[in-house]
Enzyme design. Structure first.
Site, PDB file in Angstrom:
ATOM      1  N   ALA A   1      -4.842   2.625  -0.620  1.00 55.15           N
ATOM      2  CA  ALA A   1      -4.652   1.936  -1.906  1.00 55.15           C
ATOM      3  C   ALA A   1      -5.172   0.502  -1.824  1.00 55.15           C
ATOM      4  O   ALA A   1      -5.822   0.008  -2.757  1.00 55.15           O
ATOM      5  CB  ALA A   1      -3.178   1.950  -2.298  1.00 55.15           C
ATOM      6  N   ASP A   2      -4.892  -0.171  -0.718  1.00 54.88           N
ATOM      7  CA  ASP A   2      -5.432  -1.516  -0.503  1.00 54.88           C
ATOM      8  C   ASP A   2      -6.952  -1.497  -0.468  1.00 54.88           C
ATOM      9  O   ASP A   2      -7.622  -2.336  -1.089  1.00 54.88           O
ATOM     10  CB  ASP A   2      -4.917  -2.085   0.827  1.00 54.88           C
ATOM     11  CG  ASP A   2      -3.577  -2.790   0.691  1.00 54.88           C
ATOM     12  OD1 ASP A   2      -3.327  -3.394  -0.362  1.00 54.88           O
ATOM     13  OD2 ASP A   2      -2.785  -2.728   1.646  1.00 54.88           O
ATOM     14  N   VAL A   3      -7.489  -0.559   0.293  1.00 57.37           N
ATOM     15  CA  VAL A   3      -8.940  -0.527   0.499  1.00 57.37           C
ATOM     16  C   VAL A   3      -9.682  -0.264  -0.805  1.00 57.37           C
ATOM     17  O   VAL A   3     -10.645  -0.964  -1.143  1.00 57.37           O
ATOM     18  CB  VAL A   3      -9.311   0.531   1.561  1.00 57.37           C
ATOM     19  CG1 VAL A   3     -10.826   0.767   1.593  1.00 57.37           C
ATOM     20  CG2 VAL A   3      -8.829   0.090   2.942  1.00 57.37           C
TER      21      VAL A   3
ATOM     22  N   ASP B   1       0.811  -1.213   0.000  1.00 52.59           N
ATOM     23  CA  ASP B   1       0.000   0.000   0.000  1.00 52.59           C
ATOM     24  C   ASP B   1       0.847   1.267   0.000  1.00 52.59           C
ATOM     25  O   ASP B   1       0.606   2.184  -0.790  1.00 52.59           O
ATOM     26  CB  ASP B   1      -0.929  -0.009   1.224  1.00 52.59           C
ATOM     27  CG  ASP B   1      -1.708   1.276   1.364  1.00 52.59           C
ATOM     28  OD1 ASP B   1      -2.787   1.384   0.773  1.00 52.59           O
ATOM     29  OD2 ASP B   1      -1.217   2.204   2.058  1.00 52.59           O
TER      30      ASP B   1
ATOM     31  N   GLY C   1      -9.613  -3.315  -3.006  1.00 58.85           N
ATOM     32  CA  GLY C   1     -10.551  -4.330  -2.540  1.00 58.85           C
ATOM     33  C   GLY C   1     -11.983  -3.999  -2.908  1.00 58.85           C
ATOM     34  O   GLY C   1     -12.773  -4.887  -3.279  1.00 58.85           O
TER      35      GLY C   1
END
Length: 406
Positions: A179-181, A147, A184
């Site tokens: 960025a991860d969220v 991230d 997802g």
């Protein structure tokens, strides 16, 4: 009432945040999600605290806040896919599933027979989603990604932080792994859309979910502004670059946010401050002019606000319909009456015999309610899944355990 995805089966070959968030959304909507974890270790986030206490040893368990946050409602199946027998069991499970989500390095699952082509041979209508840092092609495709790296690479950090020349100026990452969220969430949307397509056509498909793609898209109007003009968007700190006054102000006991961008809101704001004539100043007649003369406007507003308590100014502004709000820490967030009436903090029964905190899913349906179930203990569902779903007997399961395959 039933859940949207009751009866849907998902093989979850993901770790950390982006992939697990995608599959957690599916689990919340009723899908049965089989999360494959490495025997004895599990998802990497199981080793990132804080942790639930272990009632047996008195020490910490491997059920961490990070793991609990992104694996709600799943079935944990420990399986060593590097072992041929473990890989074969995972292949059998994939063949029974409607969806496979994975976040391994590009091409690495082929050697285990768990890549899209291999799974599709046994399940022609499979929805297969690969979550990677940079997508399936291009010079960066084989590189590892996290991230923090994507926040920098995708331009997000370049627009976050205090402006040049201000104290503490410099690029700033968000505390949450944004960025991860966002990856997802886009992956979840993609899977749901592919399922709808399959419902209409009978066709499965492959989804290439890239953190870079999602993170660049998150730049939104800032990216388009650059593409239109060639001008780099500057860091603005807590100031909204397209509206004024829309920023953070000090008061006697802290800080608060005001977002009075349109003329009616600005006029009401000035009336609350007892200075309606400010709204008549030619420099502040429109939002565009207020943005242009932001520093002059702020110099006028700061001394007028510093004498107010936060509770008093927020109440006065809210009564006049002026958008505003506090800057809450986590304690204040969960003490807030609106948060409480929305039941955003939950307690869920956990396999360790205790209740664990959780956040209510923001997915809210009138006829197909979300099912909230705690994240599983490591390997909690090995027996129920491998024996009930794949037909292993107790003796074979015991043998697999002895070999460290499950």
């Amino acid at each position: 009432m039933t859940s949207i995805f009751k009866g849907l089966k998902v093989l979850d070959l993901t770790r950390v945040i982006a992939g697990p968030l995608c599959t957690q959304n599916l689990a919340d909507m009723g899908a049965t999600v089989y999360k494959i974890e490495k025997p004895g270790e599990g998802d990497d986030t199981r080793r990132m605290g804080p942790f639930l206490p272990d009632a047996v040893t008195g020490g910490n368990s491997n059920d961490s806040a990070l793991y609990l946050a992104y694996n709600r409602g799943k079935h944990s199946v420990t399986l060593d896919i590097a072992n041929p027998r473990g890989a074969a069991l995972a292949q059998d499970l994939a063949a029974q599933c409607d969806v496979v989500v994975e976040n391994y390095k590009v091409g690495s699952l082929a050697k285990y027979g768990l890549d899209y082509a291999s799974v599709r041979e046994r399940r022609h209508d499979i929805i297969y989603c690969s979550v990677t840092g940079f997508g399936q092609h291009g010079p960066y495709a084989p590189l590892p990604a996290y991230d923090f790296i994507l926040q920098g690479l995708a331009g997000l950090m370049s627009t976050c932080g205090q402006p040049e020349g201000a104290p503490g100026a410099g690029p700033m990452r968000t505390a949450i792994p944004i960025a991860d969220v966002v990856t997802g969430l886009y992956a979840s949307i993609s899977v749901v859309s592919a399922l709808y397509h399959r419902l209409k056509t009978g066709e499965g498909q492959y989804i290439d979910a890239s953190m870079l793609d999602a993170s660049v898209a998150l730049n939104g109007h800032l990216a388009l502004g650059y593409l239109m003009t060639g001008a780099l968007p500057p860091r603005m700190g807590n100031t909204n670059p397209i509206a004024s006054p829309s920023e953070v102000f000090d008061c006697t006991d802290g800080q608060f946010i005001i977002a009075a961008g349109n003329n009616g809101q600005f006029s009401a704001f000035c009336k609350v401050l007892g200075q309606p004539e400010i709204a008549q100043d030619a420099r502040f007649a429109t939002n565009a002019l207020r943005v242009k003369h932001r520093a002059e406007l702020r110099a006028i507003l700061v001394p007028l606000l510093i004498g107010w308590s936060r509770a008093r100014i927020l109440e006065a502004l809210q009564q006049q319909g002026v958008p505003c709000g506090p800057i809450n820490d986590m304690a204040a967030v969960f003490a807030d009456p609106q948060t409480q009436v929305r039941d955003l903090a939950l307690k869920l029964p956990h396999g360790r015999g205790c209740e664990v905190p959780s956040l209510r899913s923001p997915l809210s349906f009138s006829h197909t309610p979300v099912v909230h179930r705690a994240s599983p203990m490591l390997g909690e569902h090995v027996e129920s899944v491998l024996c009930s779903e794949l037909g292993l007997d107790a003796q074979e399961l015991q043998s697999l355990r002895a070999q460290g395959i499950v």
